[in-house]
Design a protein around this motif. Structure first.
Motif, PDB file in Angstrom:
ATOM      1  N   ASN A 203       0.818  -1.213   0.000  1.00  0.00           N
ATOM      2  CA  ASN A 203       0.000   0.000   0.000  1.00  0.00           C
ATOM      3  C   ASN A 203       0.858   1.273   0.000  1.00  0.00           C
ATOM      4  OD1 ASN A 203      -1.450   2.244   1.558  1.00  0.00           O
ATOM      5  ND2 ASN A 203      -3.075   0.907   0.837  1.00  0.00           N
ATOM      6  N   PRO A 204       0.793   2.096  -1.078  1.00  0.00           N
ATOM      7  CA  PRO A 204       1.709   3.229  -1.220  1.00  0.00           C
ATOM      8  C   PRO A 204       1.649   4.220  -0.063  1.00  0.00           C
ATOM      9  CG  PRO A 204       0.452   2.906  -3.240  1.00  0.00           C
ATOM     10  CD  PRO A 204      -0.109   1.958  -2.229  1.00  0.00           C
ATOM     11  N   GLU A 205       0.427   4.456   0.447  1.00  0.00           N
ATOM     12  CA  GLU A 205       0.277   5.449   1.501  1.00  0.00           C
ATOM     13  C   GLU A 205       1.037   5.011   2.760  1.00  0.00           C
ATOM     14  OE1 GLU A 205      -3.846   6.535   1.789  1.00  0.00           O
ATOM     15  OE2 GLU A 205      -3.486   7.456   3.736  1.00  0.00           O
ATOM     16  N   GLN A 305      -3.168  10.356  -1.149  1.00  0.00           N
ATOM     17  CA  GLN A 305      -4.197   9.446  -1.699  1.00  0.00           C
ATOM     18  C   GLN A 305      -4.322   9.617  -3.212  1.00  0.00           C
ATOM     19  OE1 GLN A 305      -7.754  10.023   0.650  1.00  0.00           O
ATOM     20  NE2 GLN A 305      -6.825   9.026   2.425  1.00  0.00           N
ATOM     21  N   LYS A 308      -1.479   7.788  -4.682  1.00  0.00           N
ATOM     22  CA  LYS A 308      -1.770   6.340  -4.692  1.00  0.00           C
ATOM     23  C   LYS A 308      -2.567   5.968  -5.958  1.00  0.00           C
ATOM     24  CE  LYS A 308      -4.056   2.615  -2.262  1.00  0.00           C
ATOM     25  NZ  LYS A 308      -5.301   2.216  -1.708  1.00  0.00           N
ATOM     26  N   ASP A 313      -0.840  -0.258  -9.001  1.00  0.00           N
ATOM     27  CA  ASP A 313      -1.383  -1.031  -7.892  1.00  0.00           C
ATOM     28  C   ASP A 313      -0.348  -2.104  -7.532  1.00  0.00           C
ATOM     29  OD1 ASP A 313      -2.721  -2.721  -6.210  1.00  0.00           O
ATOM     30  OD2 ASP A 313      -4.430  -3.068  -7.532  1.00  0.00           O
TER      31      ASP A 313
END
Ligand code: NDP
Length: 419
Positions: A203-205, A305, A308, A313
């Motif tokens: 998850n990038p965040e 966000q 992201k 993905d």
């Protein structure tokens, strides 16, 4: 025979669920519940006919305790596996307590909104008292200890690879290799290449928040905090080769400092390529890593966000990622009055993971331990009322399960140390 409710259906959850379905003699019934139900349906469809596990799906907003309680009361699971995001840890723990169900997760709580004044007041007090400034820490979930004890329920925190397996490696070293552990260096190397100039492996965040924060380590009973990426070392990793690695703050240091008696120093290093660091620095400089909402064309946007949404993905990196990960712990200490060193680690191949479960090794190395932790709880090996981290349980059956389900350990009794 058991019923398990998995919350989340992203990169890590999809691996954990597929591995649960490989152990269908234990995971006999499983409900996949997430915000986007279509992802749960697609995974259940992919698994149909390949497992005896009876799969169902549900839609749930895990930020909403009432929705969670309704789902848990309806499905009546023996265990809830939280593989959504750290933002949902507390709501899911609350719902488990309300329904009398055991709980586990893969990462410790952090708030989605770090500008929330109520959270911020507690955070700033903790920064002063403890001496590290990461947004995440165990205090929020350790505060549930008495509630879980009183309810006779178990909560297992942070059962991925790091945190997770790294703590089991520490428990193993303490049980089998040392009378006294003096230092622990946790080394997380990703030698994989996905061919993009910039992408994150989970998850990038969550990933970018962690990596762009100040580093810190535990030494002689207190935290030492340093600017982000200020300590760099080079290490030659088995089956990967020479890599640059940087000292980061990492959550398992906080629990290990309390659970490994007399430990003098604990550090965590992660490898990064120059392209990743250059991109991250640039994105940070222009404000794209910010979690503070801005107004744009009459719409509220949270920069990280939005970023992201632009980045690949992580679940899509599987087919492209080639190379291996190597994650483990190097120990120094004393056994039978003599000084000794020891290294225990796992090497995992991105393409082999992709061929087995359709994911790259970062999701795999997190999803398999989550499944093995659930296996320990469901078979009664890791059940004790209260809130625990992985090193507080017997490492032997867990490491045996990891060996069996795809993350076998390697060892060296003469490792090169990190200076
Ligand atoms: P992803 O972003 O790929 O997946 C998160 C999933 O949670 C998605 O299915 C998402 O739904 C769902 N979700 C998010 N918010 C909610 C909500 N409010 N209600 C219900 N479902 C929700 O993340 P990863 O799979 O990469 O990571 C999962 C967890 O694993 C994270 O906590 C991460 O920190 C942890 N992790 C731990 C590691 C370790 O070694 N211990 C290593 C790597 C990750 P939707 O599809 O709608 O977005």
């Amino acid at each position: 025979m058991s019923r398990v409710l998995v919350i989340g259906c992203g990169g890590v959850a999809s691996v954990a669920i597929q591995k649960c379905c490989q152990a269908d003699e234990v995971f006999t019934e499983l409900c996949i519940a997430s915000r986007t139900k279509e992802k749960c349906d697609a995974l259940a469809e992919k698994l149909r006919g390949k497992t005896k596990t009876v799969l169902t799906t549900a839609k749930v907003d895990a930020d909403d305790v009432d929705q969670l309680i309704e789902l848990i009361n309806d499905y009546k699971p023996d265990l809830v596996m939280n593989i959504a995001l750290p933002y949902q840890d507390l709501t899911i723990m609350d719902a488990c307590l309300a329904c009398g169900v055991n709980y586990m997760d893969t990462a410790n709580y952090e708030p989605e909104d770090t500008d929330d004044p109520q959270w911020r007041a507690i955070y700033e007090k903790r920064c002063k008292e403890e001496g590290f400034s990461a947004y995440f820490d165990y205090s929020w979930q350790w505060a549930y200890r008495k509630k879980f004890e009183d309810a006779g329920l178990t909560a297992l925190l942070g059962c991925g690879f790091d945190p997770g397996v790294t703590q089991a490696y520490c428990a193993h070293a303490l049980k089998h290799e040392f009378d006294q552990i003096d230092t622990i260096d946790i080394l997380d190397c990703n030698g994989g290449d996905h061919g993009y100039a910039f992408a994150t492996n989970f998850n990038p965040e969550i990933n970018l928040r962690e990596v762009s924060a100040p580093g810190s380590y535990w030494e002689n009973g207190h935290w030492v905090e340093i600017p982000p990426m200020a300590i760099k070392r080079e290490y030659k990793f088995d089956q990967v080769g020479d890599k640059d690695m940087y000292l980061l703050h990492h959550e398992e240091i906080e629990s290990l400092a309390k659970t490994i008696p007399g430990v003098k120093r604990i550090r965590f290093f992660m490898t990064f390529g120059q392209s990743y660091l250059d991109h991250m620095r640039c994105l940070e400089d222009v404000g794209m890593l910010s979690t503070t909402p801005i107004q744009y064309n009459g719409q509220e946007i949270v920069p990280i966000q939005f970023l992201k949404a632009l980045l690949p993905d992580p679940a899509s990196l599987g087919p492209r990622t080639k190379g291996k990960t190597n994650i483990g712990c190097i120990f120094t200490g004393v056994k039978d009055g003599k000084e000794k060193t020891y290294y225990i680690y796992n090497v995992c191949d991105h393409q082999e993971c992709y061929h087995e479960v359709g994911s790259q090794a970062i999701s795999y190395t997190t999803g398999v331990p989550a499944m093995c932790g659930a296996l320990m709880m469901l078979t009664g090996k890791w059940i004790r009322p209260g809130v625990y981290t992985v090193e507080e349980f017997d490492p032997d059956p867990f490491l045996e399960a990891l060996d069996k389900y795809g993350l076998p350990r390697s060892e060296s009794h003469d490792p090169k140390l990190v200076d």
